[in-house]
Design a protein around this motif. Structure first.
Motif, PDB file in Angstrom:
ATOM      1  N   HIS A  68       0.810  -1.225   0.000  1.00  0.00           N
ATOM      2  CA  HIS A  68       0.000   0.000   0.000  1.00  0.00           C
ATOM      3  C   HIS A  68       0.842   1.273   0.000  1.00  0.00           C
ATOM      4  CE1 HIS A  68       0.696  -0.993   4.283  1.00  0.00           C
ATOM      5  NE2 HIS A  68       0.745   0.321   4.460  1.00  0.00           N
ATOM      6  N   GLU A  69       2.169   1.155  -0.032  1.00  0.00           N
ATOM      7  CA  GLU A  69       3.029   2.343  -0.047  1.00  0.00           C
ATOM      8  C   GLU A  69       3.684   2.440  -1.424  1.00  0.00           C
ATOM      9  OE1 GLU A  69       5.702   1.853   3.242  1.00  0.00           O
ATOM     10  OE2 GLU A  69       4.110   1.939   4.746  1.00  0.00           O
ATOM     11  N   GLN A  94      -3.056   7.896  -1.520  1.00  0.00           N
ATOM     12  CA  GLN A  94      -3.369   7.788  -0.101  1.00  0.00           C
ATOM     13  C   GLN A  94      -4.181   6.512   0.109  1.00  0.00           C
ATOM     14  OE1 GLN A  94      -3.668   7.506   3.135  1.00  0.00           O
ATOM     15  NE2 GLN A  94      -3.494   9.714   3.455  1.00  0.00           N
ATOM     16  N   CYS A 131      -7.851  10.883  -3.359  1.00  0.00           N
ATOM     17  CA  CYS A 131      -6.720  10.133  -2.818  1.00  0.00           C
ATOM     18  C   CYS A 131      -5.704   9.701  -3.863  1.00  0.00           C
ATOM     19  CB  CYS A 131      -7.232   8.911  -2.054  1.00  0.00           C
ATOM     20  SG  CYS A 131      -8.074   9.329  -0.518  1.00  0.00           S
ATOM     21  N   GLU A 147       3.728   7.851   2.147  1.00  0.00           N
ATOM     22  CA  GLU A 147       2.678   7.260   2.981  1.00  0.00           C
ATOM     23  C   GLU A 147       3.151   7.065   4.420  1.00  0.00           C
ATOM     24  OE1 GLU A 147       0.032   4.866   5.100  1.00  0.00           O
ATOM     25  OE2 GLU A 147       2.070   4.216   4.608  1.00  0.00           O
ATOM     26  N   SER A 150       3.544  10.358   6.000  1.00  0.00           N
ATOM     27  CA  SER A 150       2.278  11.016   6.348  1.00  0.00           C
ATOM     28  C   SER A 150       1.776  10.528   7.703  1.00  0.00           C
ATOM     29  CB  SER A 150       1.224  10.766   5.265  1.00  0.00           C
ATOM     30  OG  SER A 150       0.695   9.449   5.326  1.00  0.00           O
ATOM     31  N   LEU A 323      -0.365  13.514   3.672  1.00  0.00           N
ATOM     32  CA  LEU A 323       0.396  12.970   2.548  1.00  0.00           C
ATOM     33  C   LEU A 323       0.837  14.072   1.595  1.00  0.00           C
ATOM     34  CD1 LEU A 323       1.566  10.648   0.963  1.00  0.00           C
ATOM     35  CD2 LEU A 323      -0.695  10.222  -0.022  1.00  0.00           C
TER      36      LEU A 323
END
Length: 420
Positions: A68-69, A94, A131, A147, A150, A323
């Protein structure tokens, strides 16, 4: 079109495989992923499988893409979003969507949307929520690391202090105060130290503890005390195991006043309880580390909570504004999230890296999904054979042993990765 991805089927069952992506719909976007950094949250997901709150119950039948990054370039845009996004431009995203109350998130929930892949499809809710972000920075790695950065920024923004005259809360850490980051020599802790450079209202002192002397040595190399001194902040690194009474030693660094802001970066009960003892008047303790035990508890001093206004809170993740701030600061070279990275590898290394993440020393593991390359520690580049590692070693040494935009360019050119 075909994509190659690392997918989750169940507990400890992840596979790198190739499969066909469906044609995008008019409200979707096809992207080419260039980088993804491996997160401990992904490891926790692999250990829990469908018991994870974000993972679909039918994951064994319809596996999801992990990661997810991530960041990359846009390949194809559905008609609905062609006014806003164009093929060829860079993107960051995001992952904390929270779309209409759903827990669905890339890397946990989607069959065709995640970071550990060559190509994926961005669903419409990502754009609807704002996002999917335009990214103007030089390197993809900085966008991927936006990410986790953030999350760090969100923690700073979430801290607060009280005003006894009207009870208003002042958000953020205390200006000219004492800041303590416990277990802070890991990747997230280093990001938290680095973020101090961007603050308008800076603390006067930052104390970073860790039990690992190797991590502390690297922290001093990439974020030396002298650099922080240039902005008028005292930076102190400490291994508490080297002193007889670490609580007394840490308190002494504040002339006995305690710490106005404390971040706990490891889910350890003793650490949380120590942090509580070190709080100053109106001190804020942010339990930043996420425990896996749902019954995780610790003792706190409610006498101090009542009489000296100490307060305890937690923060997890970051929002879209956090972010955007991370990406903006990175693009302006005010912060350098790349210093979190200690290992670099290709998509073929993701399965073993993810499964063994807690046992691999160092910080962030950065994956270049368009290449096959064994996960390699930056400090080992100089020991490896071949022109690629020779060039990477030279580049990283020029940047205090840190991964950087030049090194990324060297790697992508070596593997002839086309960005469009």
């Amino acid at each position: 079109m075909k994509t190659r991805a690392v997918r989750l089927y169940g507990v400890d069952d992840i596979r790198c495989e190739e499969f066909e992506l469906p044609e995008i719909k008019e409200d979707e976007i096809l992207v080419k992923v260039i980088t993804d950094s491996v997160c401990m949250s992904t490891y926790k997901t692999v250990k829990q499988g469908k018991n994870h709150k974000r993972v679909p119950k039918d994951v064994d039948v319809h596996p999801i893409i992990l990661g997810h990054e991530f960041a990359g370039t846009i390949v194809k845009v559905g008609a609905k979003w062609q006014h806003e996004f164009k093929p060829g431009e860079k993107f960051a995203q995001q992952p904390a969507l929270n779309y209409k109350g759903s827990l669905a998130s890339p890397g946990y929930s989607y069959r065709f949307f995640g970071g550990d892949c060559t190509y994926c499809i961005i669903p419409q809710e990502v754009m609807e929520l704002g996002c999917l972000l335009h990214y103007e920075g030089e390197s993809f790695c900085q966008a991927s690391l936006g990410e986790p950065m953030s999350c760090i920024i969100g923690g700073y923004h979430a801290n607060y202090h009280t005003n006894k005259q009207n009870y208003n809360h002042k958000m953020g850490i205390k200006e000219n105060g004492n800041l303590l980051i416990l277990r802070g020599a890991g990747p997230m802790g280093l990001g938290a130290v680095d973020y101090v450079y961007s603050l308008q209202e800076k603390p006067k002192r930052v104390v970073v503890t860790d039990l690992d002397d190797t991590k502390l040595a690297r922290a001093r190399k990439v974020l030396p005390e002298s650099k922080m001194k240039e902005i008028g902040v005292e930076l102190i690194y400490m291994n508490p195991s080297h002193v007889e009474n670490s609580t007394e030693a840490l308190m002494a660094l504040t002339e006995g006043n305690g710490y106005d802001d404390i971040f706990v970066y490891a889910p350890v009960r003793a650490l949380a309880e120590q942090a509580d003892k070190l709080l100053a008047f109106d001190g804020c303790l942010n339990f930043f580390a996420g425990p896996t035990d749902k019954d995780f508890t610790a003792l706190i001093n409610l006498y101090n909570c009542h009489y000296t206004s100490t307060h305890i809170m937690g923060s997890t993740g970051g929002n879209t504004d956090d972010l955007i701030e991370a990406l903006t600061l990175s693009a302006k070279n005010i912060i350098n999230p790349s210093l979190m990275v200690t290992h670099v590898g290709g998509l073929d290394s993701v399965v073993e890296t993810t499964k063994n993440l807690p046992n691999i020393p160092g910080g962030k593991k950065l994956i270049y999904t368009q290449v096959d390359m064994p996960l390699t520690a930056i400090e080992d580049f100089g020991k490896m054979e071949g022109e690629l590692f020779e060039k990477l070693h030279t580049s990283c040494e020029k940047h205090s042993g840190s991964w950087n935009a030049e090194a990324e360019k060297i790697l992508l050119e070596h593997y002839r990765v086309e960005l469009n």
